[in-house]
Write a protein that holds these residues in place. Structure first.
Motif, PDB file in Angstrom:
ATOM      1  N   ALA A   2      49.023  55.242 -13.286  1.00  0.00           N
ATOM      2  CA  ALA A   2      48.865  56.292 -14.283  1.00  0.00           C
ATOM      3  C   ALA A   2      50.021  57.292 -14.265  1.00  0.00           C
ATOM      4  N   ASP A   3      50.723  57.404 -13.141  1.00  0.00           N
ATOM      5  CA  ASP A   3      51.850  58.333 -13.040  1.00  0.00           C
ATOM      6  C   ASP A   3      52.705  57.936 -11.844  1.00  0.00           C
ATOM      7  N   VAL A   4      53.470  56.864 -11.985  1.00  0.00           N
ATOM      8  CA  VAL A   4      54.224  56.296 -10.864  1.00  0.00           C
ATOM      9  C   VAL A   4      55.191  57.298 -10.241  1.00  0.00           C
ATOM     10  N   PRO A   5      55.992  58.044 -11.029  1.00  0.00           N
ATOM     11  CA  PRO A   5      56.982  58.933 -10.406  1.00  0.00           C
ATOM     12  C   PRO A   5      56.375  59.960  -9.449  1.00  0.00           C
ATOM     13  N   LEU A   6      55.167  60.415  -9.729  1.00  0.00           N
ATOM     14  CA  LEU A   6      54.539  61.398  -8.854  1.00  0.00           C
ATOM     15  C   LEU A   6      53.615  60.742  -7.832  1.00  0.00           C
ATOM     16  N   MET A  20      54.348  67.888  15.770  1.00  0.00           N
ATOM     17  CA  MET A  20      54.426  69.208  15.137  1.00  0.00           C
ATOM     18  C   MET A  20      53.513  69.303  13.916  1.00  0.00           C
ATOM     19  N   PHE A  21      53.446  68.200  13.148  1.00  0.00           N
ATOM     20  CA  PHE A  21      52.715  68.212  11.886  1.00  0.00           C
ATOM     21  C   PHE A  21      51.656  67.113  11.916  1.00  0.00           C
ATOM     22  N   ASP A  22      51.900  66.002  11.225  1.00  0.00           N
ATOM     23  CA  ASP A  22      50.979  64.871  11.250  1.00  0.00           C
ATOM     24  C   ASP A  22      51.688  63.651  10.671  1.00  0.00           C
ATOM     25  N   GLU A  23      50.985  62.530  10.629  1.00  0.00           N
ATOM     26  CA  GLU A  23      51.583  61.286  10.136  1.00  0.00           C
ATOM     27  C   GLU A  23      51.972  61.401   8.669  1.00  0.00           C
ATOM     28  N   LYS A  24      51.156  62.071   7.869  1.00  0.00           N
ATOM     29  CA  LYS A  24      51.470  62.227   6.448  1.00  0.00           C
ATOM     30  C   LYS A  24      52.801  62.940   6.268  1.00  0.00           C
ATOM     31  N   PHE A  25      53.049  63.978   7.052  1.00  0.00           N
ATOM     32  CA  PHE A  25      54.299  64.725   6.955  1.00  0.00           C
ATOM     33  C   PHE A  25      55.486  63.830   7.301  1.00  0.00           C
ATOM     34  N   VAL A  26      55.351  63.013   8.336  1.00  0.00           N
ATOM     35  CA  VAL A  26      56.431  62.099   8.724  1.00  0.00           C
ATOM     36  C   VAL A  26      56.747  61.146   7.580  1.00  0.00           C
ATOM     37  N   ARG A  27      55.728  60.542   6.995  1.00  0.00           N
ATOM     38  CA  ARG A  27      55.938  59.578   5.911  1.00  0.00           C
ATOM     39  C   ARG A  27      56.533  60.273   4.680  1.00  0.00           C
ATOM     40  N   MET A  28      56.075  61.475   4.391  1.00  0.00           N
ATOM     41  CA  MET A  28      56.571  62.211   3.231  1.00  0.00           C
ATOM     42  C   MET A  28      58.062  62.496   3.366  1.00  0.00           C
ATOM     43  N   TRP A  29      58.480  62.989   4.538  1.00  0.00           N
ATOM     44  CA  TRP A  29      59.891  63.313   4.726  1.00  0.00           C
ATOM     45  C   TRP A  29      60.742  62.072   4.877  1.00  0.00           C
ATOM     46  N   PRO A  87      72.050  65.917 -18.136  1.00  0.00           N
ATOM     47  CA  PRO A  87      70.871  66.713 -17.814  1.00  0.00           C
ATOM     48  C   PRO A  87      69.628  65.847 -17.622  1.00  0.00           C
ATOM     49  N   ALA A  88      68.896  66.109 -16.565  1.00  0.00           N
ATOM     50  CA  ALA A  88      67.639  65.419 -16.275  1.00  0.00           C
ATOM     51  C   ALA A  88      66.895  66.209 -15.212  1.00  0.00           C
ATOM     52  N   ALA A  89      65.588  66.215 -15.311  1.00  0.00           N
ATOM     53  CA  ALA A  89      64.768  66.950 -14.355  1.00  0.00           C
ATOM     54  C   ALA A  89      64.815  66.287 -12.987  1.00  0.00           C
ATOM     55  N   LEU A  90      64.555  67.078 -11.968  1.00  0.00           N
ATOM     56  CA  LEU A  90      64.425  66.540 -10.619  1.00  0.00           C
ATOM     57  C   LEU A  90      63.243  65.585 -10.578  1.00  0.00           C
ATOM     58  N   GLN A  91      63.365  64.538  -9.772  1.00  0.00           N
ATOM     59  CA  GLN A  91      62.270  63.579  -9.622  1.00  0.00           C
ATOM     60  C   GLN A  91      60.966  64.352  -9.341  1.00  0.00           C
ATOM     61  N   PRO A  92      59.896  64.089 -10.116  1.00  0.00           N
ATOM     62  CA  PRO A  92      58.717  64.959 -10.076  1.00  0.00           C
ATOM     63  C   PRO A  92      58.031  65.055  -8.722  1.00  0.00           C
ATOM     64  N   TRP A  93      58.004  63.970  -7.948  1.00  0.00           N
ATOM     65  CA  TRP A  93      57.369  64.054  -6.627  1.00  0.00           C
ATOM     66  C   TRP A  93      58.179  64.962  -5.711  1.00  0.00           C
ATOM     67  N   ILE A  94      59.523  64.868  -5.770  1.00  0.00           N
ATOM     68  CA  ILE A  94      60.383  65.728  -4.964  1.00  0.00           C
ATOM     69  C   ILE A  94      60.174  67.193  -5.368  1.00  0.00           C
ATOM     70  N   SER A 143      52.787  58.628   1.195  1.00  0.00           N
ATOM     71  CA  SER A 143      52.605  59.652   2.227  1.00  0.00           C
ATOM     72  C   SER A 143      51.236  59.542   2.887  1.00  0.00           C
ATOM     73  N   ASP A 144      50.214  59.215   2.100  1.00  0.00           N
ATOM     74  CA  ASP A 144      48.851  59.102   2.619  1.00  0.00           C
ATOM     75  C   ASP A 144      48.598  57.794   3.359  1.00  0.00           C
ATOM     76  N   GLY A 145      49.566  56.857   3.290  1.00  0.00           N
ATOM     77  CA  GLY A 145      49.373  55.563   3.929  1.00  0.00           C
ATOM     78  C   GLY A 145      48.608  54.573   3.084  1.00  0.00           C
ATOM     79  N   ARG A 146      48.335  54.924   1.823  1.00  0.00           N
ATOM     80  CA  ARG A 146      47.641  53.997   0.932  1.00  0.00           C
ATOM     81  C   ARG A 146      48.601  52.987   0.301  1.00  0.00           C
ATOM     82  N   VAL A 147      49.886  53.217   0.437  1.00  0.00           N
ATOM     83  CA  VAL A 147      50.931  52.264   0.069  1.00  0.00           C
ATOM     84  C   VAL A 147      51.805  52.059   1.301  1.00  0.00           C
TER      85      VAL A 147
END
Length: 433
Positions: free
Chosen positions: A91-95, A383-392, A318-325, A102-106
């Motif tokens: 429904a919204d791949v870029p985001l 320091m944070f959690d697994e989600k933070f590691v995957r996100m960064w 001109p183009a917007a920053l990638q929406p998830w970023i 990040s959640d580990g669902r992919v």
């Protein structure tokens, strides 16, 4: 190098060629001939639609324990936890891809940077995509974060004030969170960051006794470098409290507090006149509508003399920053095209003297950061959690891919007041040692 110079011993001497996700299994060289016939028909259709929306890159897509599809000989495998996860991402791949990863669902098997490079290139070849109604609706609801005085402070706090200890794990001893300059591709990270500082100083033609104002100073190492090695006095502005505290303490330890003043304030509040204006890595947080305001600040600082340099991530158009970023990592971020950067200079009769694109230097910088981040991932997780590691991890890998595929650029623009004739006759000073 003197005793105050950052150590060069803690970073790799050779560039990092790949970034494979820890524990990833190798992919089979080819899929079985019946791969497209496996699994539920609806699931196969959804996976095929996802693959087509990405421009049909050579990937294998799968639902865990179920259907799988592929295009060509896959270079990586992407597995969705369930059909519901796949539908939600579609429904919204870029985001939503970034959120699901990040959640580990992919999950991804294979080289993450290579995967993202392949997807970016395939998307560019495919041209404008025909978005679904759901995706267009989702994008219409996305609004970039504002860069007002209050909004900018909130945006900077979101990214930079998450703890200096985190950034110290992977930025190297210079704590420079901007593109390095590699005199040779095999240079170490700290060596390249010091070379970037010198490259900037030579472009500004700094002389002992001059005054410099810096807008957006990060952890303050460029200001210290200018003061120590070029004999100038620096006023450096930043709205990140964590960074300002770190910079003041470092300058005091190194005996530079009398030559460098760190001001916790917005660039819009800069006052006084200076011989040089410099901004490295701040423009991405300013917002295009504020560019004429920034230009007015520059004009006020320089008067009819002096020179300036702005260093910024950019784009070819001109183009917007990638929406998830923009939503998860850099709220309010926007990498401008050169045509948009001109709005800083044109209203104030500031002459552009030189433009250099260091796109591949930033890709190399990010490879080094990603390698150091992976090496410190257990400490980051604590320091944070697994989600933070995957996100960064995704953010850093995606940034490498953005620069290697040409989606992102890195511009250094040198300028001076239009009436000033104190401008270099050639570029020889850039390479003088």
């Amino acid at each position: 190098m003197n005793a105050c110079e950052p150590s060069l011993a803690n970073t790799p001497k050779r560039p990092l060629e790949t970034t494979t996700i820890p524990g990833a299994a190798p992919l089979p060289p080819e899929l079985p001939a019946d791969a497209l016939r496996r699994g539920n028909r609806a699931d196969r259709w959804l996976l095929a639609r996802m693959l087509a929306s990405l421009g049909s890159p050579p990937l294998e897509l799968a639902i865990r324990g179920g259907a799988r599809v592929a295009a060509g000989t896959p270079i990586a495998r992407v597995t969705f936890e369930s059909r519901s996860t796949l539908v939600w991402v579609l429904a919204d791949v870029p985001l939503r891809f970034g959120d699901a990863y990040s959640d580990g669902r992919v999950t991804v098997e294979g080289d993450l940077v290579m995967l993202l490079e392949t997807v970016y290139r395939a998307g560019r070849r495919a041209g404008p995509e025909r978005d679904s109604l759901a995706r267009r609706a989702a994008q219409a609801l996305q609004r970039p974060h504002a860069n007002s005085l209050a909004g900018s402070r909130d945006n900077i706090h979101h990214h930079y004030d998450i703890g200096n200890a985190f950034y110290e794990l992977w930025l190297g001893s210079t704590m420079a969170y901007t593109c390095a300059y590699y005199p040779e591709p095999t240079a170490a990270l700290d060596e390249a960051q010091v070379a970037k500082m010198d490259h900037v100083c030579r472009k500004l033609r700094l002389e002992p006794g001059e005054s410099v104002v810096e807008a957006g100073c990060g952890w303050g190492m460029l200001a210290m470098h200018m003061a120590r090695h070029y004999g100038v006095h620096v006023r450096a502005f930043n709205i990140s409290h964590e960074q300002i505290v770190w910079a003041r303490e470092r300058a005091a330890r190194e005996g530079l507090a009398h030559r460098v003043e760190y001001v916790e304030d917005d660039y819009r509040n800069i006052s006084g006149q200076y011989d040089a204006f410099v901004s490295v890595g701040m423009l991405e947080h300013v917002g295009v509508k504020n560019y004429p305001t920034l230009g007015g600040v520059v004009k006020r600082c320089l008067g009819g003399r002096g020179r300036g340099l702005i260093h910024s991530i950019g784009r070819n158009r001109p183009a917007a920053l990638q929406p998830w970023i923009e939503k998860r990592i850099f709220p309010g971020g926007y990498p401008p095209a050169l045509s948009e950067m001109a709005r800083i200079f044109e209203p104030w009769d500031l002459s552009i003297l030189d433009v250099e694109n260091l796109r591949l230097h930033y890709a190399q910088t990010l490879r080094h950061w990603l390698g150091l981040f992976e090496g410190a991932s257990e400490r980051v997780r604590a320091m944070f959690d697994e989600k933070f590691v995957r996100m960064w991890r995704l953010y850093l890998a995606g940034s490498v891919a953005g620069f290697t595929t040409g989606s992102l650029q890195l511009f250094q623009v040198v300028f001076a007041p239009g009436e000033s004739n104190d401008i270099p006759w050639t570029r020889a000073h850039l390479y003088a040692r």
